[in-house]
Design a protein around this motif. Sequence first.
Motif, mmCIF file in Angstrom:
data_model
loop_
_atom_site.group_PDB
_atom_site.id
_atom_site.type_symbol
_atom_site.label_atom_id
_atom_site.label_comp_id
_atom_site.label_asym_id
_atom_site.label_seq_id
_atom_site.Cartn_x
_atom_site.Cartn_y
_atom_site.Cartn_z
ATOM 1 N N PRO A 1 0.823 -1.217 0.000
ATOM 2 C CA PRO A 1 0.000 0.000 0.000
ATOM 3 C C PRO A 1 0.856 1.267 0.000
ATOM 4 O O PRO A 1 1.901 1.337 0.660
ATOM 5 N N VAL A 2 0.379 2.279 -0.739
ATOM 6 C CA VAL A 2 1.035 3.587 -0.784
ATOM 7 C C VAL A 2 -0.037 4.663 -0.731
ATOM 8 O O VAL A 2 -1.203 4.415 -1.041
ATOM 9 N N CYS A 3 0.385 5.860 -0.373
ATOM 10 C CA CYS A 3 -0.546 7.001 -0.393
ATOM 11 C C CYS A 3 0.257 8.286 -0.496
ATOM 12 O O CYS A 3 1.483 8.300 -0.325
ATOM 13 N N SER A 4 -0.424 9.371 -0.756
ATOM 14 C CA SER A 4 0.199 10.681 -0.777
ATOM 15 C C SER A 4 0.554 11.092 0.649
ATOM 16 O O SER A 4 -0.236 10.854 1.579
ATOM 17 N N PRO A 5 1.709 11.724 0.859
ATOM 18 C CA PRO A 5 2.025 12.207 2.220
ATOM 19 C C PRO A 5 0.962 13.163 2.745
ATOM 20 O O PRO A 5 0.735 13.228 3.957
ATOM 21 N N ARG A 6 0.303 13.892 1.857
ATOM 22 C CA ARG A 6 -0.730 14.837 2.281
ATOM 23 C C ARG A 6 -1.926 14.131 2.900
ATOM 24 O O ARG A 6 -2.632 14.703 3.739
ATOM 25 N N ILE B 1 -1.752 9.463 -5.650
ATOM 26 C CA ILE B 1 -0.925 10.669 -5.720
ATOM 27 C C ILE B 1 -1.781 11.909 -5.488
ATOM 28 O O ILE B 1 -1.361 12.868 -4.823
ATOM 29 N N ASP B 2 -3.012 11.885 -6.011
ATOM 30 C CA ASP B 2 -3.921 13.021 -5.875
ATOM 31 C C ASP B 2 -4.601 13.084 -4.510
ATOM 32 O O ASP B 2 -5.394 14.011 -4.263
ATOM 33 N N GLY B 3 -4.323 12.102 -3.661
ATOM 34 C CA GLY B 3 -4.857 12.144 -2.301
ATOM 35 C C GLY B 3 -6.223 11.522 -2.127
ATOM 36 O O GLY B 3 -6.909 11.801 -1.140
ATOM 37 N N SER B 4 -6.644 10.660 -3.067
ATOM 38 C CA SER B 4 -7.988 10.078 -2.999
ATOM 39 C C SER B 4 -8.088 8.879 -2.067
ATOM 40 O O SER B 4 -9.191 8.415 -1.783
ATOM 41 N N GLY B 5 -6.975 8.353 -1.627
ATOM 42 C CA GLY B 5 -7.006 7.196 -0.747
ATOM 43 C C GLY B 5 -5.683 6.461 -0.762
ATOM 44 O O GLY B 5 -4.651 6.996 -1.183
#
Length: 298
Positions: free
Chosen positions: A167-172, A229-233
Amino acid sequence: MGAGLPPLTTLRAFEAAARLNSFSRAAEDIHLTPSAISHQIKALEEYLGVRLFVRNGKRQVTLTREGAFLSQHVSAALTSMGEAADALRRGQRNRLTVSVLPSFAARWLMPRIGLFVDRHPGLDLTIRSTTAHADFLRDEVDLAIRFGTGQWPNLQAELFMHDALFPVCSPRLLRGKKARQISDLKDWAWLESDPEGWERWFAAADAALPRGKRRLDFGDASLALQAAIDGSGIALTRQSIAERELASGAVVRLFPAIAAASQYSYYFVWPAKATLTQNGVAFRDWLLAQIGPTDRGG
């Protein structure tokens, strides 16, 4: 013409009629009239002294025992001649056409492809990005990179690279909050392209998969990663797809000690009865040099 060989025009008409079980459809297939197909078949039957078809009404025909025997050999011979002619035609041009998945092309191959192009300045390279399996003859594809088990009928497959899921996600997205326990993952939407991916990762983590979790299926690994990357999940992504974004910090990996082996691997694929072209060999060898022996499983 070799001894005992019928006129090639009759064999071409016969192959089409045998393959399609119809004189009229054979005529459409090789751009002749039905009467011309019938004439060619009659000439071939007279030449061989045997009956090749049984007529079933106005449109359908069925091979006789002798026709079935001849069809097997004629089909193989015409296919072989077509492949030989295609190989010669391709060899006269310094070109290479490669078929790849869109996600792999966009995220893994494109950042590297300039290095290959620089090494081969006289080569005309075509990258066909598609989810459909390549038709090597119709599409004039020299080499394909497929993601799967390595088992495809009438094709030769050579292992290129294994992959891993995590799993990965945006730092934001985290906003200073850390996912300290695997159960914390339930606080965010899950983004995926492989319906079984999360199950495999939770099994690798030896943790129970939450029930009723909101999961957004994008059907494409690159799209799921872009949504992360866009922060959707949180996206369950593959190493091959996300390595550049991880290096740049566009996404961060959660629970980096845990990864699940991907159900599939990447393979080089080309027709089983064909020899990989010189340019295809150069491209394959260059790609293998881009990965370590661990990724390839060697």
